[in-house]
Design an enzyme around this catalytic site. Structure first.
Site, PDB file in Angstrom:
ATOM      1  N   CYS A   1      13.963  40.449 -11.226  1.00  0.00           N
ATOM      2  CA  CYS A   1      13.224  40.239 -12.360  1.00  0.00           C
ATOM      3  C   CYS A   1      13.649  39.090 -13.164  1.00  0.00           C
ATOM      4  CB  CYS A   1      13.275  41.532 -13.158  1.00  0.00           C
ATOM      5  SG  CYS A   1      14.774  41.876 -13.818  1.00  0.00           S
TER       6      CYS A   1
ATOM      7  N   CYS B   1       0.902  -1.094  -0.034  1.00  0.00           N
ATOM      8  CA  CYS B   1       0.004   0.143   0.003  1.00  0.00           C
ATOM      9  C   CYS B   1       0.868   1.329   0.128  1.00  0.00           C
ATOM     10  CB  CYS B   1      -0.894   0.177   1.090  1.00  0.00           C
ATOM     11  SG  CYS B   1      -2.124  -1.194   1.106  1.00  0.00           S
TER      12      CYS B   1
ATOM     13  N   HIS C   1     -19.459  37.950 -48.665  1.00  0.00           N
ATOM     14  CA  HIS C   1     -19.220  36.952 -47.320  1.00  0.00           C
ATOM     15  C   HIS C   1     -20.508  36.306 -46.671  1.00  0.00           C
ATOM     16  CE1 HIS C   1     -16.716  35.520 -44.308  1.00  0.00           C
ATOM     17  NE2 HIS C   1     -17.574  36.130 -43.560  1.00  0.00           N
TER      18      HIS C   1
ATOM     19  N   CYS D   1      19.549  25.674 -17.965  1.00  0.00           N
ATOM     20  CA  CYS D   1      20.423  25.441 -16.906  1.00  0.00           C
ATOM     21  C   CYS D   1      19.606  25.171 -15.526  1.00  0.00           C
ATOM     22  CB  CYS D   1      21.078  26.760 -16.761  1.00  0.00           C
ATOM     23  SG  CYS D   1      22.489  26.513 -15.369  1.00  0.00           S
TER      24      CYS D   1
ATOM     25  N   CYS E   1     -15.790  36.771 -37.750  1.00  0.00           N
ATOM     26  CA  CYS E   1     -14.589  35.767 -37.902  1.00  0.00           C
ATOM     27  C   CYS E   1     -13.373  36.263 -38.231  1.00  0.00           C
ATOM     28  CB  CYS E   1     -15.060  34.650 -38.987  1.00  0.00           C
ATOM     29  SG  CYS E   1     -15.080  35.539 -40.566  1.00  0.00           S
TER      30      CYS E   1
ATOM     31  N   CYS F   1       2.282  10.268   6.996  1.00  0.00           N
ATOM     32  CA  CYS F   1       1.493   8.986   7.562  1.00  0.00           C
ATOM     33  C   CYS F   1      -0.028   9.172   7.097  1.00  0.00           C
ATOM     34  CB  CYS F   1       1.657   8.888   9.055  1.00  0.00           C
ATOM     35  SG  CYS F   1       0.293   7.762   9.773  1.00  0.00           S
TER      36      CYS F   1
ATOM     37  N   CYS G   1      26.682  28.170 -15.973  1.00  0.00           N
ATOM     38  CA  CYS G   1      26.866  28.749 -17.237  1.00  0.00           C
ATOM     39  C   CYS G   1      27.591  30.283 -17.198  1.00  0.00           C
ATOM     40  CB  CYS G   1      25.395  28.900 -17.899  1.00  0.00           C
ATOM     41  SG  CYS G   1      24.269  29.752 -16.936  1.00  0.00           S
TER      42      CYS G   1
ATOM     43  N   HIS H   1      21.245  44.346 -14.578  1.00  0.00           N
ATOM     44  CA  HIS H   1      20.926  45.851 -15.155  1.00  0.00           C
ATOM     45  C   HIS H   1      21.664  46.739 -14.210  1.00  0.00           C
ATOM     46  CE1 HIS H   1      17.496  45.803 -12.626  1.00  0.00           C
ATOM     47  NE2 HIS H   1      17.196  44.627 -13.142  1.00  0.00           N
TER      48      HIS H   1
ATOM     49  N   CYS I   1     -23.353  47.314 -39.173  1.00  0.00           N
ATOM     50  CA  CYS I   1     -23.464  45.816 -39.504  1.00  0.00           C
ATOM     51  C   CYS I   1     -22.091  45.295 -39.086  1.00  0.00           C
ATOM     52  CB  CYS I   1     -23.885  45.578 -40.998  1.00  0.00           C
ATOM     53  SG  CYS I   1     -22.699  46.232 -41.911  1.00  0.00           S
TER      54      CYS I   1
END
Length: 483
Positions: free
Chosen positions: A348, A254, A453, A322, A441, A273, A340, A353, A425
């Protein structure tokens, strides 16, 4: 066969039938053997470690006291068995006292077989005879206190055996003084050469005690029968797993399935448990015994990663190929990957920077806005320091603008300009490139006949030129214009 030889054979045969192979091993080349004795410890027996810090451990089993013996040809009629006593945890002084006690027993029972009597004495009475009580004091290797691991006071032992002076008769007092004198004399005499220490006195005894105790507990556990709390089938302890902290027991079948599911789902911190409200966790060794190597490697990796995630001075290299854990110096936002060599901002996760504010990718503006608006005052101040107050304000404004455009506008399929449909329309004209396109569409429409169309039965927008348009509102609008 002589009477001595017959008595020896009967005694060795009796020992073989009483004790299993782990306890009694008969020698092949001579009339002798080796008996490994587990001394009977009282309940809640403790070991106290003396050193820089005092630590206490509950012990159920102490390492074996080993009795090696060889039977002379004239045993038991004349000579005593030739024997040695050896132990890892007793001192030579203690074992020498036991050797003398065995000699006394032989003198009292000379002419009779003695091995079983010796064994019973060592198993049941050795601790009381030596005055060893809980807690057993152990001096760790390298401790300044030095000396033997466990020392006994012979005089104190004599007092314990003879009773308090006030409670004894005059004869007992004289006998007690005699015992004290004899014991003090024996403590200053040479150590018995039959007492053998199985490990260097300078070695650390504690790991030996704890490892042996755990192994013996497991052996006892393996021989018992338990009912699994999951499948409710009774199984031997060797086919069960016991959680160390809570002592709840479940069968290995089990628990193997349970561990496999949790590890595959990445829940390595949830191998607890199964008992409701129980917080005991399985040890890595228990997990390793139940799952295959590949799954355990995943468990080990995720467990390490989750542990590193809790460390404030550890971040991960943001490069996807990495992902190495990187230690960050306090009060700095620069991390340098040791694998690397990528230098990145720990806030960030972009390239480092310097003192400039962190740049915010466009797809993170919404998350930044939500985080800023839901943050506490301290959280807002931190974000303003991290990204700059103007950047935060711009992010909030642009995020709201983006949300409004997504809800009310559609992009021109040709140039991407956002177009809002106010009325009319579904044929739309881009205000930028003048391209006709369908609002429904977003397909491009013919400049010659854009309405084809909506008139073509094969078109997905057939007869839907005014789909979604409220014609009543349109009529009302034009009627107002005419008025």
């Amino acid at each position: 066969m002589s009477e001595d030889k017959e008595a020896q054979e009967d005694e060795l045969l009796a020992l073989t039938s009483i004790y299993d192979e782990d306890e009694f091993h008969r020698a092949e080349s001579a009339q002798g053997g080796e008996i490994q004795l587990l001394l009977e410890l009282p309940p809640d027996f403790k070991v106290v470690v003396k050193g820089e810090r005092e630590m206490e451990y509950n012990i159920c089993f102490l390492p074996h006291l080993v009795l090696n013996f060889e039977l002379p040809a004239d045993y038991p009629s004349t000579s005593s068995p030739v024997f040695t006593l050896s132990s890892k945890w007793m001192t030579r002084t203690q074992m020498s006292a036991l050797c003398r006690r065995l000699d006394e027993l032989w003198e009292e029972n000379q002419g009779c077989v003695i091995l079983f009597t010796w064994i019973q004495l060592l198993k049941e009475e050795a601790l009381n005879f030596l005055g060893i009580q809980s807690p057993l004091e152990v001096i760790r290797a390298g401790s300044k206190t030095g000396g033997e691991r466990r020392k006994i006071n012979p005089a104190a032992t004599a007092v314990a055996q003879c009773g308090s002076p006030s409670e004894n008769s005059e004869e007992n007092k004289i006998e007690m003084k005699k015992k004290k004198s004899d014991l003090n004399l024996s403590s200053t005499s040479h150590l018995d050469p039959r007492a053998v220490l199985l490990m260097d006195p300078r070695a650390d005894l504690l790991p030996q005690l704890l490892d042996f105790d755990e192994a013996q507990r497991q052996r006892v556990f393996d021989g018992k029968v338990f009912c699994c709390g999951i499948c409710f089938v009774e199984k031997l302890g060797s086919n069960c797993l016991c959680f160390k902290e809570c002592q709840h027991v479940y069968c290995k079948a089990c628990m193997t399935e349970y561990f496999q599911i949790q590890i595959r789902d990445g829940n390595v911190q949830c191998l607890n448990c199964p008992e409701p409200k129980c917080t005991s966790l399985a040890t890595p060794l228990q997990v390793k015994q139940l799952v295959d190597e590949e799954l355990f490697a995943r468990y080990d990796r995720l467990l390490l990663q989750s542990s590193l995630d809790l460390m404030a001075d550890v971040v991960y290299c943001p490069r996807q190929h990495c992902g190495t854990a990187v230690m960050v110096e306090p009060d700095t936002t620069m991390g340098i990957c040791s694998a690397c060599q990528y230098a990145f901002c720990t806030l960030c996760k972009l390239g480092y920077h310097g003192l400039s504010n962190c740049k915010i990718p466009a797809d993170e503006l919404r998350n930044l806005r939500d985080e800023y608006l839901s943050a506490s005052n301290e959280g807002k101040k931190f974000m303003e320091q991290r990204f700059g107050k103007r950047v935060i304000q711009k992010a909030v404004e642009e995020s709201f603008s983006r949300d409004w455009l997504n809800e009310n506008c559609k992009s021109c399929p040709r140039c991407g300009t956002n177009i809002q449909k106010a009325d009319g329309c579904n044929k739309m004209t881009c205000t930028s490139c003048r391209q006709y396109f369908c609002w429904l569409c977003q397909g491009l429409l013919s400049k010659v006949n854009p309405y084809s169309h909506y008139n073509n039965p094969n078109s997905p927008c057939y007869s839907q030129l005014f789909q979604g348009v409220d014609l009543e509102e349109e009529d009302a609008f034009w009627s107002d214009e005419e008025d």
